[in-house]
Design a protein around this motif. Sequence first.
Motif, PDB file in Angstrom:
ATOM      1  N   GLN A  41      45.109  23.820  75.970  1.00 46.55           N
ATOM      2  CA  GLN A  41      46.865  23.153  76.078  1.00 46.55           C
ATOM      3  C   GLN A  41      48.056  23.505  74.880  1.00 46.55           C
ATOM      4  O   GLN A  41      48.980  24.060  75.715  1.00 46.55           O
ATOM      5  CB  GLN A  41      47.216  21.868  77.001  1.00 46.55           C
ATOM      6  N   TRP A  42      47.068  23.765  74.419  1.00 42.20           N
ATOM      7  CA  TRP A  42      47.983  24.376  72.859  1.00 42.20           C
ATOM      8  C   TRP A  42      47.910  24.735  72.063  1.00 42.20           C
ATOM      9  O   TRP A  42      48.361  25.128  71.075  1.00 42.20           O
ATOM     10  CB  TRP A  42      48.568  22.082  71.870  1.00 42.20           C
ATOM     11  N   TYR A  43      47.309  25.982  72.673  1.00 37.75           N
ATOM     12  CA  TYR A  43      46.896  26.900  71.765  1.00 37.75           C
ATOM     13  C   TYR A  43      48.451  27.551  71.382  1.00 37.75           C
ATOM     14  O   TYR A  43      48.565  28.077  70.164  1.00 37.75           O
ATOM     15  CB  TYR A  43      46.399  27.916  72.039  1.00 37.75           C
ATOM     16  N   ALA A  44      49.148  27.653  72.120  1.00 39.01           N
ATOM     17  CA  ALA A  44      50.595  28.631  72.084  1.00 39.01           C
ATOM     18  C   ALA A  44      51.253  27.730  70.523  1.00 39.01           C
ATOM     19  O   ALA A  44      52.477  27.929  70.173  1.00 39.01           O
ATOM     20  CB  ALA A  44      51.268  28.417  73.194  1.00 39.01           C
ATOM     21  N   THR A  45      51.277  26.450  71.085  1.00 40.54           N
ATOM     22  CA  THR A  45      52.473  24.993  69.944  1.00 40.54           C
ATOM     23  C   THR A  45      51.171  25.721  68.449  1.00 40.54           C
ATOM     24  O   THR A  45      52.035  26.137  67.947  1.00 40.54           O
ATOM     25  CB  THR A  45      51.965  23.690  70.210  1.00 40.54           C
ATOM     26  N   ALA A  46      50.502  25.554  68.530  1.00 39.59           N
ATOM     27  CA  ALA A  46      49.611  25.357  67.066  1.00 39.59           C
ATOM     28  C   ALA A  46      49.556  27.403  66.835  1.00 39.59           C
ATOM     29  O   ALA A  46      50.119  27.200  65.529  1.00 39.59           O
ATOM     30  CB  ALA A  46      48.111  25.753  66.843  1.00 39.59           C
ATOM     31  N   ARG A  47      49.642  27.621  67.317  1.00 43.35           N
ATOM     32  CA  ARG A  47      50.347  29.527  66.973  1.00 43.35           C
ATOM     33  C   ARG A  47      52.249  29.536  66.582  1.00 43.35           C
ATOM     34  O   ARG A  47      51.562  30.098  65.200  1.00 43.35           O
ATOM     35  CB  ARG A  47      49.724  30.313  67.944  1.00 43.35           C
TER      36      ARG A  47
ATOM     37  N   ILE B  97      58.465  22.212  66.311  1.00 44.25           N
ATOM     38  CA  ILE B  97      57.007  21.893  66.916  1.00 44.25           C
ATOM     39  C   ILE B  97      57.732  22.222  68.739  1.00 44.25           C
ATOM     40  O   ILE B  97      58.150  20.781  69.020  1.00 44.25           O
ATOM     41  CB  ILE B  97      55.342  21.183  67.278  1.00 44.25           C
ATOM     42  N   ALA B  98      56.856  22.900  69.565  1.00 45.25           N
ATOM     43  CA  ALA B  98      57.862  22.361  70.628  1.00 45.25           C
ATOM     44  C   ALA B  98      55.544  22.807  71.801  1.00 45.25           C
ATOM     45  O   ALA B  98      55.249  22.704  71.937  1.00 45.25           O
ATOM     46  CB  ALA B  98      58.291  23.370  71.634  1.00 45.25           C
ATOM     47  N   GLY B  99      56.150  21.706  72.998  1.00 39.76           N
ATOM     48  CA  GLY B  99      54.957  21.892  74.115  1.00 39.76           C
ATOM     49  C   GLY B  99      54.065  20.536  73.718  1.00 39.76           C
ATOM     50  O   GLY B  99      54.474  19.197  73.288  1.00 39.76           O
ATOM     51  N   ILE B 100      53.100  20.755  74.139  1.00 38.62           N
ATOM     52  CA  ILE B 100      51.627  20.140  74.468  1.00 38.62           C
ATOM     53  C   ILE B 100      50.955  19.601  72.938  1.00 38.62           C
ATOM     54  O   ILE B 100      50.795  20.589  72.628  1.00 38.62           O
ATOM     55  CB  ILE B 100      50.703  19.997  75.435  1.00 38.62           C
ATOM     56  N   LEU B 101      51.003  18.127  72.175  1.00 37.09           N
ATOM     57  CA  LEU B 101      50.194  18.512  70.958  1.00 37.09           C
ATOM     58  C   LEU B 101      49.565  17.182  71.261  1.00 37.09           C
ATOM     59  O   LEU B 101      49.813  16.092  71.131  1.00 37.09           O
ATOM     60  CB  LEU B 101      51.370  17.244  69.388  1.00 37.09           C
ATOM     61  N   CYS B 102      47.899  18.232  71.164  1.00 33.21           N
ATOM     62  CA  CYS B 102      47.122  17.121  71.729  1.00 33.21           C
ATOM     63  C   CYS B 102      46.684  16.114  70.098  1.00 33.21           C
ATOM     64  O   CYS B 102      45.397  17.439  69.574  1.00 33.21           O
ATOM     65  CB  CYS B 102      46.299  17.430  71.942  1.00 33.21           C
ATOM     66  N   GLY B 103      45.793  14.772  70.147  1.00 29.71           N
ATOM     67  CA  GLY B 103      45.514  14.772  68.877  1.00 29.71           C
ATOM     68  C   GLY B 103      43.840  14.621  68.472  1.00 29.71           C
ATOM     69  O   GLY B 103      43.652  13.952  69.292  1.00 29.71           O
ATOM     70  N   TYR B 104      43.469  15.883  69.417  1.00 29.58           N
ATOM     71  CA  TYR B 104      42.185  16.250  69.247  1.00 29.58           C
ATOM     72  C   TYR B 104      41.621  15.691  68.148  1.00 29.58           C
ATOM     73  O   TYR B 104      41.794  16.260  67.125  1.00 29.58           O
ATOM     74  CB  TYR B 104      41.482  16.827  70.023  1.00 29.58           C
ATOM     75  N   SER B 105      40.499  14.296  67.674  1.00 32.72           N
ATOM     76  CA  SER B 105      39.881  14.149  66.975  1.00 32.72           C
ATOM     77  C   SER B 105      38.404  14.129  66.628  1.00 32.72           C
ATOM     78  O   SER B 105      38.060  13.105  67.795  1.00 32.72           O
ATOM     79  CB  SER B 105      40.476  13.244  65.841  1.00 32.72           C
ATOM     80  N   GLN B 106      37.292  14.441  65.525  1.00 28.55           N
ATOM     81  CA  GLN B 106      36.017  13.793  65.382  1.00 28.55           C
ATOM     82  C   GLN B 106      36.047  12.074  64.904  1.00 28.55           C
ATOM     83  O   GLN B 106      35.329  11.915  65.003  1.00 28.55           O
ATOM     84  CB  GLN B 106      35.000  14.442  65.338  1.00 28.55           C
TER      85      GLN B 106
ATOM     86  N   ARG C 286      46.260  15.282  65.866  1.00 27.01           N
ATOM     87  CA  ARG C 286      45.839  16.302  64.701  1.00 27.01           C
ATOM     88  C   ARG C 286      45.911  18.260  65.600  1.00 27.01           C
ATOM     89  O   ARG C 286      46.053  18.035  66.807  1.00 27.01           O
ATOM     90  CB  ARG C 286      44.454  15.931  64.947  1.00 27.01           C
ATOM     91  N   MET C 287      45.652  19.017  65.230  1.00 25.60           N
ATOM     92  CA  MET C 287      46.593  20.377  65.886  1.00 25.60           C
ATOM     93  C   MET C 287      44.762  20.950  64.731  1.00 25.60           C
ATOM     94  O   MET C 287      44.892  21.341  64.034  1.00 25.60           O
ATOM     95  CB  MET C 287      47.529  20.372  65.592  1.00 25.60           C
ATOM     96  N   GLN C 288      44.679  21.824  66.302  1.00 24.75           N
ATOM     97  CA  GLN C 288      43.428  22.673  65.338  1.00 24.75           C
ATOM     98  C   GLN C 288      44.141  23.971  65.928  1.00 24.75           C
ATOM     99  O   GLN C 288      44.329  24.024  66.628  1.00 24.75           O
ATOM    100  CB  GLN C 288      42.477  22.566  67.189  1.00 24.75           C
ATOM    101  N   MET C 289      44.023  25.308  64.645  1.00 23.27           N
ATOM    102  CA  MET C 289      44.872  26.141  64.258  1.00 23.27           C
ATOM    103  C   MET C 289      44.342  27.486  64.744  1.00 23.27           C
ATOM    104  O   MET C 289      44.731  28.537  64.410  1.00 23.27           O
ATOM    105  CB  MET C 289      45.138  26.271  63.096  1.00 23.27           C
ATOM    106  N   ASP C 290      42.377  27.580  64.741  1.00 18.20           N
ATOM    107  CA  ASP C 290      41.258  28.454  65.456  1.00 18.20           C
ATOM    108  C   ASP C 290      40.967  27.834  67.411  1.00 18.20           C
ATOM    109  O   ASP C 290      41.354  27.200  67.853  1.00 18.20           O
ATOM    110  CB  ASP C 290      40.192  28.659  64.640  1.00 18.20           C
ATOM    111  N   THR C 291      40.414  29.140  67.924  1.00 13.35           N
ATOM    112  CA  THR C 291      40.132  28.555  69.255  1.00 13.35           C
ATOM    113  C   THR C 291      38.995  29.251  69.343  1.00 13.35           C
ATOM    114  O   THR C 291      38.607  30.464  68.474  1.00 13.35           O
ATOM    115  CB  THR C 291      40.902  29.970  69.378  1.00 13.35           C
ATOM    116  N   ASN C 292      37.368  28.440  70.491  1.00 15.26           N
ATOM    117  CA  ASN C 292      36.698  28.564  70.249  1.00 15.26           C
ATOM    118  C   ASN C 292      36.211  28.816  72.020  1.00 15.26           C
ATOM    119  O   ASN C 292      36.838  28.286  73.004  1.00 15.26           O
ATOM    120  CB  ASN C 292      35.608  27.920  69.588  1.00 15.26           C
ATOM    121  N   LYS C 293      35.187  29.437  72.196  1.00 13.82           N
ATOM    122  CA  LYS C 293      35.092  29.490  73.270  1.00 13.82           C
ATOM    123  C   LYS C 293      34.667  28.003  73.797  1.00 13.82           C
ATOM    124  O   LYS C 293      34.579  27.796  75.447  1.00 13.82           O
ATOM    125  CB  LYS C 293      33.898  30.418  73.889  1.00 13.82           C
ATOM    126  N   GLN C 294      34.124  27.164  73.471  1.00 15.17           N
ATOM    127  CA  GLN C 294      34.260  26.033  73.117  1.00 15.17           C
ATOM    128  C   GLN C 294      35.321  24.464  73.533  1.00 15.17           C
ATOM    129  O   GLN C 294      34.946  23.727  73.800  1.00 15.17           O
ATOM    130  CB  GLN C 294      32.599  25.465  72.329  1.00 15.17           C
TER     131      GLN C 294
END
Length: 426
Positions: A92-98, A2-11, A77-85
Motif C-alpha cells: 500500500q505504501w510502495y509509492a510513498t517509499a519511492r 510524505i503523503a499517503g499510507i505509511l505502515c509501520g511494518y516491523s519485525q 518503519r518504511m520498507q524502501m525495496d520491493t519483494n514478491k513476498q
Amino acid sequence: MIAGILCGYSQTDTTKGISFEHNLSWQEVLQKAKKENKYVFVDCYATWCGPCKWMDRNIYPIDSVGTFMNDRFISVRMQMDTNKQDNDEIRQWYATARAVGEEYHFRGYPSYLFFSPDGQAVHKGAGEKGIEDFLSMAKAALDPQQQYYTLLADYRKDNMSYSLMPVLANAAQGVGQDSLAKEVSRDYIQHYLEMLPEEQLWTKANILFIVQHSDFIDLEDKIFQVYYRNRMTINSVMHDKQFSDWLINYILYRDEVMPQVNKALKVTDEPNWHHLEMTISRNYNVLYAQKNVIQGRVEYYKAKKRWKNYIKCFIRQQEMNGIESWQAALGNTSFILNNDAYEVFKYDNNKRELKKALSWVNRALAAINTPYPPAMDTKANLLYKLGKKSEGLTLEKKSHDLLPRDKEIAANYEKMKSELPTWVTQ
C-alpha cells in the motif's frame, strides 16, 4: 513531504524497545505527533540490508532506547525495496517509499528521517549505530542547533554563524552528502579558520575538523601550508609526536604521487621516482618525500605484478615505518605484523628477507599469547618456504585443526602434504 499510507511494518518485538506504529496514514501519524507534541522518527530500511537487520535485533528492542524514543517520538518503519513476498500492508505504501527515496536522497540503508510535530523534516541520519550513537542522533534531532535540515536551511539563507558550520559539515558527511560537506567545510576553512591568528587556530576541535575533512583540502590550500608549518605545535596539542604526519602524507600522496602512478599505469613508461622525490623534497621535509614515493612504488609495482620490485619496496616501506621497533602488544600491531609477514612470504624468495618476515610473525605470536591460526599459518608457510618443510607442515596441521573451515589454511595444508608451492610462482 510524505503523503499517503505509511505502515509501520516491523519485525521488532514492540512489547519492549521502540514502539513502531502500524496501519496509519501519514496524516494520522502527523496528527498523533501534533496531539502528543512529539517528533516523528522514520526508519527507512531494505529487506536485503544486513545493518538494518542488526539494528532491528540489537538496538530497537533495548529498553533504554525504547524509553527515550517512545517518550519523545512517534516511530514508524518504511520498507524502501520491493519483494514478491511483501504483504498488502507493505504494498500500500510502495509509492510513498519511492517518493521519500527520491526526495531525501539516501546513499544507503538504514537511513533515518526525523520530522517536527508540525511535519517538517528537521534531521537525517544513516548507517548501523550502537546504542550511544543512535541516541546521540535522536537527541540531535530535537536540538535546532544540531538538526541537519534546520541548519541547511539557515546556511542557504546565509543565516548561519561560523560556530555551527562544523556541525552542518559533519552531519552532511555523515549522511553521504559529500558535495554539501565539501561546500560547507571549505567555506568554514577559508572564511573562518584561515582568518584566525595562528595562536588561536590550533585547538583540538579545529585540528580534528581539518583532519576529518581532509578530502576537501588541496595541497595548495593555505590551510595545508599552515598546517605543515605548524606540525610540531599540532603534535603538542594532540599529545602525539606523529599526529600531524597522517594528514600531511595523505594529501602529499593524493595530490603529488598518486596522479603520477595512475598516469604511468596507463602507459609503458615507469614514473621518474627520483625526479618526483626531488620535487617533493624542495617544498617539504625529505622524509615526507621518501615515504610517499616509496608508497607510490609499492602501489605501482603491485599493480604491474612486478613482484621482485614490489616486495623489495614493500619491505623498505615497512622499515621506514619503523616495523622493527613496533611494540607488538599494542593495539592491532600484532595483526599488522602478521599481515606484513604473510605479504613477504607470498612474493619474496630471498632467504634473508623471509627470515626477517619470520621474526615479525614470531613477535606477533608472542604478543597474542594464545593459539592464533592465521599467524600460525603465516609462520608455517614461511618455514615451509625456507626449506623447513616438516616443521612447517606440523604447524600448519595445528592451524588447520584449530580452524578447519578456513579454505586458505586448508588449501595450504593440502599443498604442503603434496610438497607443492603455497606461494605465488613467478
